[in-house]
Design a protein around this motif. Structure first.
Motif, PDB file in Angstrom:
ATOM      1  N   ILE A  87     -35.856  -2.181  66.030  1.00 59.65           N
ATOM      2  CA  ILE A  87     -35.802  -0.733  65.862  1.00 59.65           C
ATOM      3  C   ILE A  87     -35.746  -0.075  67.228  1.00 59.65           C
TER       4      ILE A  87
ATOM      5  N   GLU B 109     -32.554   7.210  65.305  1.00 61.69           N
ATOM      6  CA  GLU B 109     -33.170   5.903  65.059  1.00 61.69           C
ATOM      7  C   GLU B 109     -32.121   4.913  64.564  1.00 61.69           C
TER       8      GLU B 109
ATOM      9  N   VAL C 236     -31.412   0.419  63.899  1.00 59.72           N
ATOM     10  CA  VAL C 236     -31.885  -0.960  63.870  1.00 59.72           C
ATOM     11  C   VAL C 236     -30.706  -1.843  64.232  1.00 59.72           C
TER      12      VAL C 236
ATOM     13  N   SER D  61     -34.161   1.106  58.875  1.00 62.00           N
ATOM     14  CA  SER D  61     -34.821  -0.181  58.639  1.00 62.00           C
ATOM     15  C   SER D  61     -34.712  -0.651  57.195  1.00 62.00           C
TER      16      SER D  61
ATOM     17  N   SER E  88     -30.495   5.675  60.885  1.00 62.15           N
ATOM     18  CA  SER E  88     -31.187   6.672  60.078  1.00 62.15           C
ATOM     19  C   SER E  88     -30.378   7.948  60.174  1.00 62.15           C
TER      20      SER E  88
ATOM     21  N   GLY F 206     -36.110   8.800  58.549  1.00 67.04           N
ATOM     22  CA  GLY F 206     -36.738   7.991  59.585  1.00 67.04           C
ATOM     23  C   GLY F 206     -37.132   8.822  60.789  1.00 67.04           C
TER      24      GLY F 206
END
Length: 290
Positions: free
Chosen positions: A4, A15, A17, A37, A56, A61
């Motif tokens: 992340i 955000e 991942v 995530s 996100s 998120g």
């Protein structure tokens, strides 16, 4: 689970991942109530060796960029890719409500995604939600004031198999007796993890705003501008998104292939539809590759 990261952009933090791979990345946009995530089928792409970069979207998120539309978020996707040193994008992937974001990424000439994949996506040019009851209840139940309570209740519910079955049954047009027994313990664990990680934040209301009938012409224009090869997967058993959206996408995108899969629920990557989806995606990614 990948790493992340929070990437600073000119509009605020985004955000992501990152799931490692040795081939150019799939930019992955999960659906409503899901953050970067939330694994909504990453393995369909990592199995072919592709890196996955999951985002996100606005309101979800730790992405804090305001209520940007899918079109307005594209420059920030470019910013993230620039900072990560990404020079080639194998495919833009949208799942459910993430489809509109993937469409806008696929039509951006600077990102130049080679392919587009839309899995169980809505809205198309058709409005969403598909029923009047959901249109009325959704903005209330998943409003920023109530969504925390709703999802804490869901997290408690899915701790048991009976509660998980109830949640998944809402996403299927089939009686649960026809598919629940087919799920492995790993399938159930994956579904449970997904539900336990869900939050609506301000993102779901932002999604609903862009899915209104008044925005249909805007969506139709964006979808019609997709020029790259496109894979559309959907199941007629899906109670979360009508199959009509897949047909609408396929009718508007010139190089679209519509693959009907036999997934029993909206969670197409869990259960009996997974193997079929994996085969279709693998063939799609291999088509025209070096």
């Amino acid at each position: 689970m990948g790493e992340i990261r929070i990437v600073s952009t000119k509009a605020g933090p985004v955000e992501i991942v990152q799931v490692p791979g040795n081939k150019p990345p799939a930019l992955f946009f999960p659906g409503g109530h899901a953050s970067a995530s939330s694994d909504c089928g990453w393995e369909l792409y990592t199995a072919s060796g592709h890196e996955v970069i999951s985002f996100s979207r606005p309101g979800y998120g730790a992405t804090r960029v305001g209520a940007l539309t899918a079109a307005q978020f594209v420059p920030l996707v470019r910013d993230v890719c620039d900072q990560l040193g990404i020079g080639e994008i194998a495919v833009a992937v949208g799942v459910s409500f993430g489809g509109l974001q993937a469409v806008h990424v696929a039509t951006d000439p600077q990102l130049a995604a080679q392919r587009l994949a839309l899995h169980s996506c809505a809205p198309s040019a058709l409005p969403y939600p598909d029923t009047r009851a959901e249109t009325i209840a959704g903005p209330l139940v998943f409003s920023p004031l109530l969504e925390g309570l709703v999802w804490s209740t869901v997290r408690r519910l899915v701790r048991s198999d009976s509660g998980l079955r109830r949640m998944m049954a809402r996403l299927s047009r089939l009686p649960a007796d026809q598919w629940w027994g087919e799920l492995t313990s790993a399938d159930k664990a994956e579904a449970r993890t997904l539900f336990q990680g869900m939050r609506s934040g301000h993102g779901f209301i932002n999604d609903l705003r862009q899915a209104k009938p008044t925005e249909s012409a805007t969506r139709r224009d964006a979808i019609s501008r997709v020029e790259c090869p496109t894979l559309i997967t959907a199941s007629r058993n899906d109670a979360g998104v009508s199959f009509a959206h897949a047909e609408e996408f396929a009718g508007l995108i010139p190089q679209a292939t519509l693959a009907e899969i036999d997934a029993p629920t909206h969670l197409f990557w869990i259960g009996r539809g997974k193997r079929q989806a994996a085969s279709v995606v693998k063939s799609f990614l291999a088509r025209g590759s070096n």
